[in-house]
Write a protein that holds these residues in place. Structure first.
Motif, PDB file in Angstrom:
ATOM      1  N   LEU A  26       0.838  -1.198   0.000  1.00 55.84           N
ATOM      2  CA  LEU A  26       0.000   0.000   0.000  1.00 55.84           C
ATOM      3  C   LEU A  26       0.872   1.245   0.000  1.00 55.84           C
ATOM      4  O   LEU A  26       1.894   1.299   0.671  1.00 55.84           O
ATOM      5  CB  LEU A  26      -0.904   0.008   1.229  1.00 55.84           C
ATOM      6  N   ALA A  27       0.426   2.243  -0.737  1.00 56.10           N
ATOM      7  CA  ALA A  27       1.129   3.529  -0.780  1.00 56.10           C
ATOM      8  C   ALA A  27       0.231   4.590  -0.138  1.00 56.10           C
ATOM      9  O   ALA A  27      -0.670   4.261   0.637  1.00 56.10           O
ATOM     10  CB  ALA A  27       1.471   3.886  -2.227  1.00 56.10           C
ATOM     11  N   LYS A  28       0.454   5.826  -0.468  1.00 61.69           N
ATOM     12  CA  LYS A  28      -0.218   6.950   0.179  1.00 61.69           C
ATOM     13  C   LYS A  28      -1.736   6.804   0.235  1.00 61.69           C
ATOM     14  O   LYS A  28      -2.332   6.847   1.305  1.00 61.69           O
ATOM     15  CB  LYS A  28       0.146   8.230  -0.569  1.00 61.69           C
ATOM     16  N   TRP A  29      -2.376   6.624  -0.905  1.00 54.93           N
ATOM     17  CA  TRP A  29      -3.836   6.617  -0.955  1.00 54.93           C
ATOM     18  C   TRP A  29      -4.408   5.370  -0.288  1.00 54.93           C
ATOM     19  O   TRP A  29      -5.420   5.450   0.405  1.00 54.93           O
ATOM     20  CB  TRP A  29      -4.324   6.726  -2.397  1.00 54.93           C
ATOM     21  N   GLY A  30      -3.785   4.238  -0.477  1.00 55.44           N
ATOM     22  CA  GLY A  30      -4.259   3.011   0.144  1.00 55.44           C
ATOM     23  C   GLY A  30      -4.150   3.052   1.654  1.00 55.44           C
ATOM     24  O   GLY A  30      -5.053   2.622   2.383  1.00 55.44           O
ATOM     25  N   LEU A  31      -3.040   3.604   2.157  1.00 50.97           N
ATOM     26  CA  LEU A  31      -2.857   3.727   3.602  1.00 50.97           C
ATOM     27  C   LEU A  31      -3.832   4.728   4.210  1.00 50.97           C
ATOM     28  O   LEU A  31      -4.341   4.519   5.315  1.00 50.97           O
ATOM     29  CB  LEU A  31      -1.414   4.122   3.926  1.00 50.97           C
ATOM     30  N   MET A  32      -4.105   5.797   3.470  1.00 52.26           N
ATOM     31  CA  MET A  32      -5.067   6.784   3.967  1.00 52.26           C
ATOM     32  C   MET A  32      -6.465   6.188   4.039  1.00 52.26           C
ATOM     33  O   MET A  32      -7.197   6.427   5.000  1.00 52.26           O
ATOM     34  CB  MET A  32      -5.050   8.028   3.084  1.00 52.26           C
ATOM     35  N   ARG A  33      -6.844   5.393   3.043  1.00 53.69           N
ATOM     36  CA  ARG A  33      -8.154   4.750   3.051  1.00 53.69           C
ATOM     37  C   ARG A  33      -8.258   3.757   4.209  1.00 53.69           C
ATOM     38  O   ARG A  33      -9.259   3.707   4.920  1.00 53.69           O
ATOM     39  CB  ARG A  33      -8.397   4.041   1.714  1.00 53.69           C
ATOM     40  N   GLN A  34      -7.197   2.976   4.416  1.00 58.77           N
ATOM     41  CA  GLN A  34      -7.179   2.012   5.506  1.00 58.77           C
ATOM     42  C   GLN A  34      -7.311   2.718   6.856  1.00 58.77           C
ATOM     43  O   GLN A  34      -8.080   2.300   7.725  1.00 58.77           O
ATOM     44  CB  GLN A  34      -5.890   1.197   5.463  1.00 58.77           C
ATOM     45  N   SER A  35      -6.587   3.794   7.029  1.00 60.31           N
ATOM     46  CA  SER A  35      -6.640   4.561   8.269  1.00 60.31           C
ATOM     47  C   SER A  35      -8.030   5.164   8.480  1.00 60.31           C
ATOM     48  O   SER A  35      -8.560   5.147   9.596  1.00 60.31           O
ATOM     49  CB  SER A  35      -5.590   5.667   8.239  1.00 60.31           C
ATOM     50  N   PHE A  36      -8.634   5.691   7.405  1.00 61.38           N
ATOM     51  CA  PHE A  36      -9.981   6.255   7.513  1.00 61.38           C
ATOM     52  C   PHE A  36     -10.986   5.197   7.942  1.00 61.38           C
ATOM     53  O   PHE A  36     -11.809   5.434   8.838  1.00 61.38           O
ATOM     54  CB  PHE A  36     -10.407   6.868   6.171  1.00 61.38           C
ATOM     55  N   LEU A  37     -10.938   4.031   7.312  1.00 63.75           N
ATOM     56  CA  LEU A  37     -11.863   2.961   7.676  1.00 63.75           C
ATOM     57  C   LEU A  37     -11.670   2.529   9.123  1.00 63.75           C
ATOM     58  O   LEU A  37     -12.633   2.302   9.854  1.00 63.75           O
ATOM     59  CB  LEU A  37     -11.696   1.765   6.742  1.00 63.75           C
ATOM     60  N   LYS A  38     -10.423   2.432   9.535  1.00 62.70           N
ATOM     61  CA  LYS A  38     -10.124   1.985  10.900  1.00 62.70           C
ATOM     62  C   LYS A  38     -10.655   2.970  11.933  1.00 62.70           C
ATOM     63  O   LYS A  38     -11.214   2.574  12.955  1.00 62.70           O
ATOM     64  CB  LYS A  38      -8.619   1.801  11.064  1.00 62.70           C
ATOM     65  N   GLU A  39     -10.496   4.259  11.684  1.00 62.40           N
ATOM     66  CA  GLU A  39     -10.872   5.277  12.658  1.00 62.40           C
ATOM     67  C   GLU A  39     -12.350   5.664  12.602  1.00 62.40           C
ATOM     68  O   GLU A  39     -12.955   5.929  13.634  1.00 62.40           O
ATOM     69  CB  GLU A  39     -10.024   6.530  12.455  1.00 62.40           C
ATOM     70  N   HIS A  63      -5.224   2.531  -6.736  1.00 62.89           N
ATOM     71  CA  HIS A  63      -5.064   2.628  -8.185  1.00 62.89           C
ATOM     72  C   HIS A  63      -6.046   3.636  -8.787  1.00 62.89           C
ATOM     73  O   HIS A  63      -5.665   4.427  -9.660  1.00 62.89           O
ATOM     74  CB  HIS A  63      -5.263   1.255  -8.832  1.00 62.89           C
ATOM     75  N   GLN A  64      -7.273   3.622  -8.322  1.00 62.06           N
ATOM     76  CA  GLN A  64      -8.266   4.566  -8.824  1.00 62.06           C
ATOM     77  C   GLN A  64      -7.881   6.004  -8.486  1.00 62.06           C
ATOM     78  O   GLN A  64      -8.038   6.910  -9.306  1.00 62.06           O
ATOM     79  CB  GLN A  64      -9.642   4.240  -8.266  1.00 62.06           C
ATOM     80  N   ALA A  65      -7.375   6.216  -7.275  1.00 66.16           N
ATOM     81  CA  ALA A  65      -6.980   7.567  -6.854  1.00 66.16           C
ATOM     82  C   ALA A  65      -5.797   8.066  -7.678  1.00 66.16           C
ATOM     83  O   ALA A  65      -5.755   9.249  -8.069  1.00 66.16           O
ATOM     84  CB  ALA A  65      -6.635   7.577  -5.365  1.00 66.16           C
ATOM     85  N   GLU A  66      -4.834   7.196  -7.954  1.00 60.66           N
ATOM     86  CA  GLU A  66      -3.682   7.608  -8.767  1.00 60.66           C
ATOM     87  C   GLU A  66      -4.108   7.982 -10.180  1.00 60.66           C
ATOM     88  O   GLU A  66      -3.651   8.993 -10.731  1.00 60.66           O
ATOM     89  CB  GLU A  66      -2.638   6.491  -8.798  1.00 60.66           C
ATOM     90  N   GLU A  67      -4.998   7.177 -10.767  1.00 61.65           N
ATOM     91  CA  GLU A  67      -5.500   7.497 -12.105  1.00 61.65           C
ATOM     92  C   GLU A  67      -6.276   8.806 -12.099  1.00 61.65           C
ATOM     93  O   GLU A  67      -6.127   9.636 -13.003  1.00 61.65           O
ATOM     94  CB  GLU A  67      -6.400   6.371 -12.611  1.00 61.65           C
ATOM     95  N   ARG A  68      -7.108   8.986 -11.093  1.00 62.35           N
ATOM     96  CA  ARG A  68      -7.913  10.215 -10.978  1.00 62.35           C
ATOM     97  C   ARG A  68      -7.014  11.429 -10.831  1.00 62.35           C
ATOM     98  O   ARG A  68      -7.275  12.474 -11.422  1.00 62.35           O
ATOM     99  CB  ARG A  68      -8.870  10.092  -9.785  1.00 62.35           C
ATOM    100  N   GLU A 107      -7.158  17.396  -2.761  1.00 64.01           N
ATOM    101  CA  GLU A 107      -8.372  17.642  -1.982  1.00 64.01           C
ATOM    102  C   GLU A 107      -9.589  16.997  -2.636  1.00 64.01           C
ATOM    103  O   GLU A 107     -10.435  16.425  -1.952  1.00 64.01           O
ATOM    104  CB  GLU A 107      -8.602  19.145  -1.808  1.00 64.01           C
ATOM    105  N   ILE A 108      -9.663  17.076  -3.941  1.00 67.00           N
ATOM    106  CA  ILE A 108     -10.787  16.466  -4.663  1.00 67.00           C
ATOM    107  C   ILE A 108     -10.770  14.954  -4.487  1.00 67.00           C
ATOM    108  O   ILE A 108     -11.791  14.332  -4.186  1.00 67.00           O
ATOM    109  CB  ILE A 108     -10.739  16.855  -6.156  1.00 67.00           C
ATOM    110  N   VAL A 109      -9.611  14.346  -4.657  1.00 70.46           N
ATOM    111  CA  VAL A 109      -9.491  12.889  -4.531  1.00 70.46           C
ATOM    112  C   VAL A 109      -9.790  12.445  -3.097  1.00 70.46           C
ATOM    113  O   VAL A 109     -10.482  11.447  -2.881  1.00 70.46           O
ATOM    114  CB  VAL A 109      -8.097  12.409  -4.992  1.00 70.46           C
ATOM    115  N   LEU A 110      -9.311  13.196  -2.123  1.00 71.51           N
ATOM    116  CA  LEU A 110      -9.594  12.854  -0.731  1.00 71.51           C
ATOM    117  C   LEU A 110     -11.094  12.856  -0.481  1.00 71.51           C
ATOM    118  O   LEU A 110     -11.639  11.928   0.131  1.00 71.51           O
ATOM    119  CB  LEU A 110      -8.910  13.835   0.213  1.00 71.51           C
ATOM    120  N   LYS A 111     -11.773  13.887  -0.936  1.00 71.90           N
ATOM    121  CA  LYS A 111     -13.210  14.007  -0.690  1.00 71.90           C
ATOM    122  C   LYS A 111     -13.996  12.954  -1.456  1.00 71.90           C
ATOM    123  O   LYS A 111     -14.929  12.359  -0.935  1.00 71.90           O
ATOM    124  CB  LYS A 111     -13.688  15.405  -1.067  1.00 71.90           C
TER     125      LYS A 111
END
Length: 116
Positions: A26-39, A63-68, A107-111
């Motif tokens: 997992l890289a940046k976006w995958g780790l952020m998603r995992q952390s969000f789900l956990k918290e 992968h979707q976030a990187e493409e976006r 910011e767009i991808v995060l939201k």
């Protein structure tokens, strides 16, 4: 449901095998998603952990976030007129504009993808 059992001493123990997880890390976006789900979504996080689908889900989001991000950066740079000509004429302005565009896209991808 048919289970295999292994005899261990006087007892039969189920021979359970874990689901195979993807080997990609997992890289940046995958780790952020995992952390969000956990918290913020502990029920979904626990369910995915038990099913063994959490890493696969996070890799898909990654992968979707990187493409976006790539698509958004290209579109915004074109709309703002940030191109190689600007880079050759005024490098500092080009860097400033690209950093601004990258931050807006993040910011767009995060939201849209990570925090939804």
């Amino acid at each position: 449901m048919e289970l295999e059992y292994v005899k261990c001493g006087d007892y039969y123990i189920p021979a359970l095998r874990a689901n195979e997880e993807p080997e990609e890390s997992l890289a940046k976006w995958g780790l952020m998603r995992q952390s969000f789900l956990k918290e913020h979504r502990p029920g979904i996080y626990s369910g995915m952990m038990l099913e063994g689908t959490l890493k696969e889900h996070c890799l898909t989001i990654q992968h979707q976030a990187e493409e976006r991000m790539d698509i958004l950066i290209d579109q915004m740079a074109q709309a703002e007129g940030v191109d190689e000509r600007l880079k050759a004429l005024d490098q500092m302005r080009w860097v400033r504009m690209m950093n601004y565009i990258r931050e807006c896209c993040e910011e767009i991808v995060l939201k849209e993808m990570i925090y939804s």
